[in-house]
Write a protein that holds these residues in place. Structure first.
Motif, mmCIF file in Angstrom:
data_model
loop_
_atom_site.group_PDB
_atom_site.id
_atom_site.type_symbol
_atom_site.label_atom_id
_atom_site.label_comp_id
_atom_site.label_asym_id
_atom_site.label_seq_id
_atom_site.Cartn_x
_atom_site.Cartn_y
_atom_site.Cartn_z
ATOM 1 N N CYS A 195 71.810 18.689 65.550
ATOM 2 C CA CYS A 195 71.481 17.513 66.348
ATOM 3 C C CYS A 195 71.438 16.283 65.446
ATOM 4 O O CYS A 195 70.821 16.304 64.377
ATOM 5 N N SER A 249 67.500 14.292 66.441
ATOM 6 C CA SER A 249 66.237 14.909 66.827
ATOM 7 C C SER A 249 66.159 16.313 66.247
ATOM 8 O O SER A 249 67.179 16.915 65.914
ATOM 9 N N ASP A 250 64.959 16.845 66.123
ATOM 10 C CA ASP A 250 64.790 18.222 65.670
ATOM 11 C C ASP A 250 64.278 19.109 66.797
ATOM 12 O O ASP A 250 63.828 20.235 66.583
ATOM 13 N N GLN A 309 67.940 19.197 62.845
ATOM 14 C CA GLN A 309 68.293 17.783 62.757
ATOM 15 C C GLN A 309 69.160 17.534 61.539
ATOM 16 O O GLN A 309 68.928 18.098 60.463
ATOM 17 N N LYS A 357 70.834 14.271 71.076
ATOM 18 C CA LYS A 357 69.880 14.993 71.916
ATOM 19 C C LYS A 357 70.061 14.674 73.401
ATOM 20 O O LYS A 357 69.897 15.538 74.260
#
Length: 517
Positions: free
Chosen positions: A127, A130-131, A136, A110
């Protein structure tokens, strides 16, 4: 089937017979070999479900981690070619590499979201941590997916790594499975320091560069256990080597210098398991070597190579370092001798072989030499001629086969018709007690065309005048090689593998030393 046809054969083998042994660990996750084999299968299945096929390019824009390594191994299982993106580049540079490589999928951290330009944002993005910026990794893997096994051969491309672009736009170096396996066999045959099953190594160098990536793959190939650091921390490196019973670590000399300075009580740490420190990118001074040997009590090995040679072309072995301290200090200026199965020679401007001792271009032939540059046949033809890799490095070979790098050919200074190799001057200046770091570049001169400028880092020591530097060099260098001008800066700009960025230094000095009209 050929024995150990590809990287995947090794990971599968270790998962089968020593599955409960740790493969890799970082601050968030630890996986043994069986878990890693299963985990990479899940990642590989999901990559396939995203439409990625054998030969497609998948980019990684992330710091070192267990997930980073497992994404790489997952791509290897399905024949997807990994493109490691340097997160220290500018967005435009990242965008150029991604588009040039035809990247179709991206895994990223991220914190590097801002480096994703229009091209990368149009690809499938996952990622790692992180979402918020994209799906994610952990959640993305929850959906069902089935892995379709893919036949992988030794001549299939494993990764595409980009050069630093010091002489133009970055070029994508194509490295196949055979290249990596060959270099993995060549290293222990040459150094006598082969990796052992279960041996703990510390991974610090970023995996978007050959030292970090191929070093990690060496651990996998030999069934080692890796402790992975996302960044270099001078104190953290020392503490991890001690607390985690690390046996081997790869660094650049300046990292050792920083760590020793930051840990004054280093004698209180236990380094009993540490047997080898591998270093590269630059030579080590005799004083620093002695200080490090006293602190760590281990062997030292220097490697020389480049992206186009997978990793290593030569090694200065532990025995060579001991010879250096026993009366052959000149060996510390050498990068060693050719690795097993590799021929090295020095050639002139017309490609002719040069006699021992003469300076020319270092060229090499061996099984670790790249397959070429991606979509750049012209550059490939100029760089690999009849199987010989033209390194672009100027050097000489002595009668024992030791290679002494003088400099990059492009960094050579021509002063009054005389060729000057900055590395020769730098090696001498580094022996001065008041100089912590140095780079020598050519600057314009009305009379001579170019003259050498010494750009120094004092490191808390008194600064030297140009006159004092001249006096120090007198009798040790030819008069035309002695720097007549000196500039001080806080630190030399370096790339992640420790190489000094002389193009950046030239930009810094342009205003004070402009071109002659």
């Amino acid at each position: 089937m050929k024995l150990f046809n590809n990287l995947n054969d090794h990971t599968k083998f270790h998962a089968g017979i020593r599955g409960d042994m740790m493969m890799a660990s970082d601050s968030k996750k630890t996986l043994n070999y069986a878990q890693a084999w299963d985990y990479t299968a899940v990642i590989a299945a999901h990559i396939q479900s995203s439409g990625i096929k054998k030969g497609d390019r998948v980019a990684i824009l992330a710091k070192n981690s267990v997930d980073n390594l497992c994404v790489f191994l997952a791509c290897a299982r399905i024949g997807a070619v990994v493109v490691g993106l340097n997160y220290r580049l500018a967005p435009a540079e990242v965008e150029f590499i991604a588009s040039n490589a035809d990247v179709q999928m991206l895994f990223f951290d991220k914190e590097f979201d801002s480096l994703r330009g229009d091209y990368l944002r149009a690809t499938t993005c996952i990622c790692m941590d992180s979402d918020e910026a994209a799906p994610q990794l952990e959640n993305w893997l929850l959906s069902p997916a089935t892995l379709t096994e893919v036949e992988i051969n030794g001549d299939d491309i494993l990764f595409q790594m980009y050069t630093s672009g010091t002489t133009g736009l970055p070029k994508g170096v194509l490295v196949n499975h055979y290249n990596v396996l060959a270099n993995a066999y060549q290293a222990p045959m040459t150094t006598g320091k082969g990796s052992r099953v279960g041996e703990r190594s510390l991974v610090i160098a970023p995996t978007f560069h050959a030292v970090g990536l191929v070093g990690s793959l060496l651990g996998v190939i030999y069934g080692g256990s890796m402790i992975i650091h996302s960044d270099y921390d001078p104190v953290g490196m020392i503490e991890t080597i001690s607390k985690e019973n690390i046996s081997v670590v790869a660094v650049i000399p300046v990292m050792l210098q920083f760590s020793l300075a930051m840990v004054p009580n280093i004698k209180d740490y236990d380094f009993s398991e540490l047997h080898t420190i591998n270093y590269g990118a630059s030579p080590i001074s005799e004083s620093l070597l002695k200080e490090c040997m006293a602190a760590f009590g281990c062997d030292f090995v220097q490697g020389y190579g480049q992206t186009e040679s997978t990793m290593a072309l030569t090694f200065l072995t532990a025995e060579d370092h001991k010879k250096a301290l026993a009366g052959r200090p000149d060996l510390l200026r050498s990068c060693g001798r050719a690795v097993f199965g590799t021929d090295i020679k020095i050639v002139g401007n017309e490609g002719q072989d040069l006699p021992l001792g003469e300076i020319g271009e270092i060229v090499a032939k061996g099984p670790q030499i790249m397959q070429g540059y991606w979509k750049n046949p012209e550059a490939t033809a100029k760089t690999v001629v009849d199987g010989w890799l033209h390194t672009g490095d100027a050097g000489r070979m002595d009668e024992e086969g030791y290679i002494y790098i003088q400099d990059r050919l492009k960094d050579m200074i021509i002063s009054g018709g005389e060729n000057i190799y900055p590395a020769e001057i730098e090696n001498l200046l580094m022996s001065h007690d008041h100089i912590q770091d140095v780079a020598v570049i050519g600057v314009p001169d009305q009379k001579w065309g170019e003259i050498p400028l010494a750009v120094l880092v004092a490191g808390g020591q008194p600064e030297l005048s140009a006159e004092e530097l001249t006096e120090f060099c007198r009798g040790k260098l030819a008069g035309y090689k002695i720097p007549r001008k000196v500039e001080y800066i806080a630190a030399l700009p370096r790339n992640p593998t420790g190489k000094v960025l002389k193009k950046d230094i030239r930009v810094m000095m342009e205003e004070k030393y402009p071109p002659i009209a």
